[in-house]
Scaffold this motif. Structure first.
Motif, PDB file in Angstrom:
ATOM      1  N   GLY A 306      27.824  42.150  44.797  1.00 32.53           N
ATOM      2  CA  GLY A 306      28.291  40.834  45.237  1.00 32.53           C
ATOM      3  C   GLY A 306      28.868  40.033  44.086  1.00 32.53           C
ATOM      4  O   GLY A 306      29.893  39.344  44.238  1.00 32.53           O
ATOM      5  N   ILE A 307      28.225  40.104  42.922  1.00 31.19           N
ATOM      6  CA  ILE A 307      28.720  39.390  41.745  1.00 31.19           C
ATOM      7  C   ILE A 307      30.076  39.940  41.311  1.00 31.19           C
ATOM      8  O   ILE A 307      30.987  39.182  40.953  1.00 31.19           O
ATOM      9  N   ALA A 308      30.216  41.267  41.342  1.00 26.71           N
ATOM     10  CA  ALA A 308      31.453  41.897  40.877  1.00 26.71           C
ATOM     11  C   ALA A 308      32.671  41.381  41.634  1.00 26.71           C
ATOM     12  O   ALA A 308      33.754  41.215  41.054  1.00 26.71           O
ATOM     13  N   GLY A 309      32.495  41.117  42.911  1.00 24.19           N
ATOM     14  CA  GLY A 309      33.621  40.660  43.721  1.00 24.19           C
ATOM     15  C   GLY A 309      34.150  39.298  43.328  1.00 24.19           C
ATOM     16  O   GLY A 309      35.308  38.963  43.626  1.00 24.19           O
ATOM     17  N   ILE A 310      33.314  38.466  42.653  1.00 24.67           N
ATOM     18  CA  ILE A 310      33.768  37.125  42.257  1.00 24.67           C
ATOM     19  C   ILE A 310      33.839  36.987  40.738  1.00 24.67           C
ATOM     20  O   ILE A 310      33.836  35.877  40.212  1.00 24.67           O
ATOM     21  N   THR A 311      33.901  38.119  40.037  1.00 26.54           N
ATOM     22  CA  THR A 311      33.953  38.092  38.577  1.00 26.54           C
ATOM     23  C   THR A 311      35.390  37.948  38.090  1.00 26.54           C
ATOM     24  O   THR A 311      36.234  38.792  38.411  1.00 26.54           O
ATOM     25  N   PRO A 312      35.707  36.902  37.320  1.00 27.81           N
ATOM     26  CA  PRO A 312      37.054  36.780  36.748  1.00 27.81           C
ATOM     27  C   PRO A 312      37.287  37.872  35.714  1.00 27.81           C
ATOM     28  O   PRO A 312      36.314  38.309  35.065  1.00 27.81           O
ATOM     29  N   PRO A 313      38.509  38.331  35.497  1.00 25.12           N
ATOM     30  CA  PRO A 313      39.708  37.841  36.186  1.00 25.12           C
ATOM     31  C   PRO A 313      40.182  38.732  37.337  1.00 25.12           C
ATOM     32  O   PRO A 313      41.219  38.461  37.915  1.00 25.12           O
TER      33      PRO A 313
END
Length: 367
Positions: A306-313
């Motif tokens: 889940g975190i990976a999907g909203i990790t920039p950039p």
């Protein structure tokens, strides 16, 4: 169940109830976005779809009310990141199947971390409205509803709790397995849609077609994963990787952290299902060899995906949100993801340090 709930627009019932409850707060729409994101996460289990839905509906509303662009994007991204974790999550079932462990326990194990993340998002929004008021509307919106209307909206949304009971409650009470609970949830959603007079033949047929396509895709992925696992076993590559991981001259927790970092980096470029299919058959046996609980590791993997999907950039959910809401720039999307990304990282660290966060509820499940 998810197709019926989304196509019959049951989310609007939750949105209406939440809006009437938070009507007098300056951060009303931000809280509404986080809450709706949490509900959508539970209904869809798809971070990209959740981010796109929020980006096309509630983010434009927040911009119109005067929220900072980065804050409007961040609240939507926070809600979308929970889609992998909060049950009923299809990813939880897939990862449990690949790891050859209890789907029921993995499903239940995601409840506390998911609720902890959601509660932290709410706190961030409320505290932020006090500390940085210039990012929020100049004044609280005028109350649109009287007490009678508020109670009516809440009462109208309460029957949705039946679905939660049919999926989660029956598992806790030992009435049904995860598979049987899924069937109950599907039947319950259809009956509820009929009761609300929102189900048409077109929605019914389209839901079955979409479900068949999704199920066929997941079965192909799981079948391919089994082939992948057999190849690793026959070639000896799988055992070589396991030996390399368990022979790291450091604490076993260092090995776990390295696995999660791999997931975090790969998850920025890959779909969550494909990522799990490739990594879990490799990491699962290594985790067991290191002496860790497999249920605990599966829950942490769900958080990390889940975190990976909203990790920039390059997180995929970031671009889904931008595509759904052209009014915001990628710099706003990146900036908005940082506080919610940070909260999720802290929840991951807490879950690693205190395994009971992931294992307490599953400990009540037998079998």
């Amino acid at each position: 169940m998810g197709e019926i709930m989304v196509r019959c627009d049951f989310v609007s019932l939750v949105t209406d109830a939440t809006e009437s409850v938070f009507g007098k707060l300056r951060s009303q729409s931000a809280l509404l976005t986080v809450g709706t994101g949490t509900v959508l996460a539970a209904l869809s289990g798809a971070p990209i779809a959740t981010g796109a839905t929020l980006g096309s509906t509630l983010v434009p509303r927040m911009l119109k009310e005067g929220y900072a662009k980065w804050l409007a994007c961040g609240t939507a991204l926070g809600g979308a990141s929970l889609a992998c974790l909060i049950p009923p999550s299809s990813l939880a079932i897939i990862i449990a199947s690949l790891a050859e462990t209890s789907p029921t326990k993995v499903l239940i194990g995601g409840i506390l971390p998911g609720l902890l993340s959601s509660a932290d998002f709410f706190l961030l929004v409320v505290i932020g409205s006090k500390l940085w008021p210039h990012f929020y509307p100049a004044e609280a919106p005028k109350a649109k509803y009287d007490r009678k209307e508020t109670l009516r909206r809440i009462a109208k949304a309460l029957p949705l709790a039946i679905i939660v009971f049919l999926v989660i409650g029956v598992i806790f009470l030992g009435i049904a397995t995860a598979t049987e609970a899924a069937a109950l949830g599907a039947v319950g959603s259809i009956l509820l849609a009929l009761a609300y007079r929102r189900l048409t033949w077109r929605i019914f047929i389209d839901s079955f077609i979409a479900t068949a396509k999704m199920t066929g895709m997941l079965f192909l992925i799981i079948a391919s994963s089994n082939i992948f696992g057999r190849v690793l076993t026959l070639t000896g590559a799988g055992q070589a990787i396991i030996n390399a991981i368990i022979s790291i001259p450091a604490s076993p927790y260092v090995a776990v952290v390295l696995m999660l970092l791999c997931l975090l980096v790969m998850g920025c470029f890959m779909d969550a299902t494909a990522l799990i299919m490739i990594t879990v058959p490799l990491f699962g046996p290594a985790v067991v060899a290191l002496g860790f609980d497999l249920i605990w590791f599966c829950v942490i993997v769900l958080i990390t995906v889940g975190i990976a999907g909203i990790t920039p950039p390059v997180g995929m959910v970031l671009y889904a949100l931008k595509g759904a809401c052209p009014a915001v720039g990628m710099d706003d999307v990146y900036k908005g993801s940082i506080p919610f990304f940070t909260i999720e990282i802290l929840v991951t660290i807490l879950t690693i340090a205190f395994p009971a966060i992931a294992l307490y509820l599953p400990s009540f499940i037998t079998g």
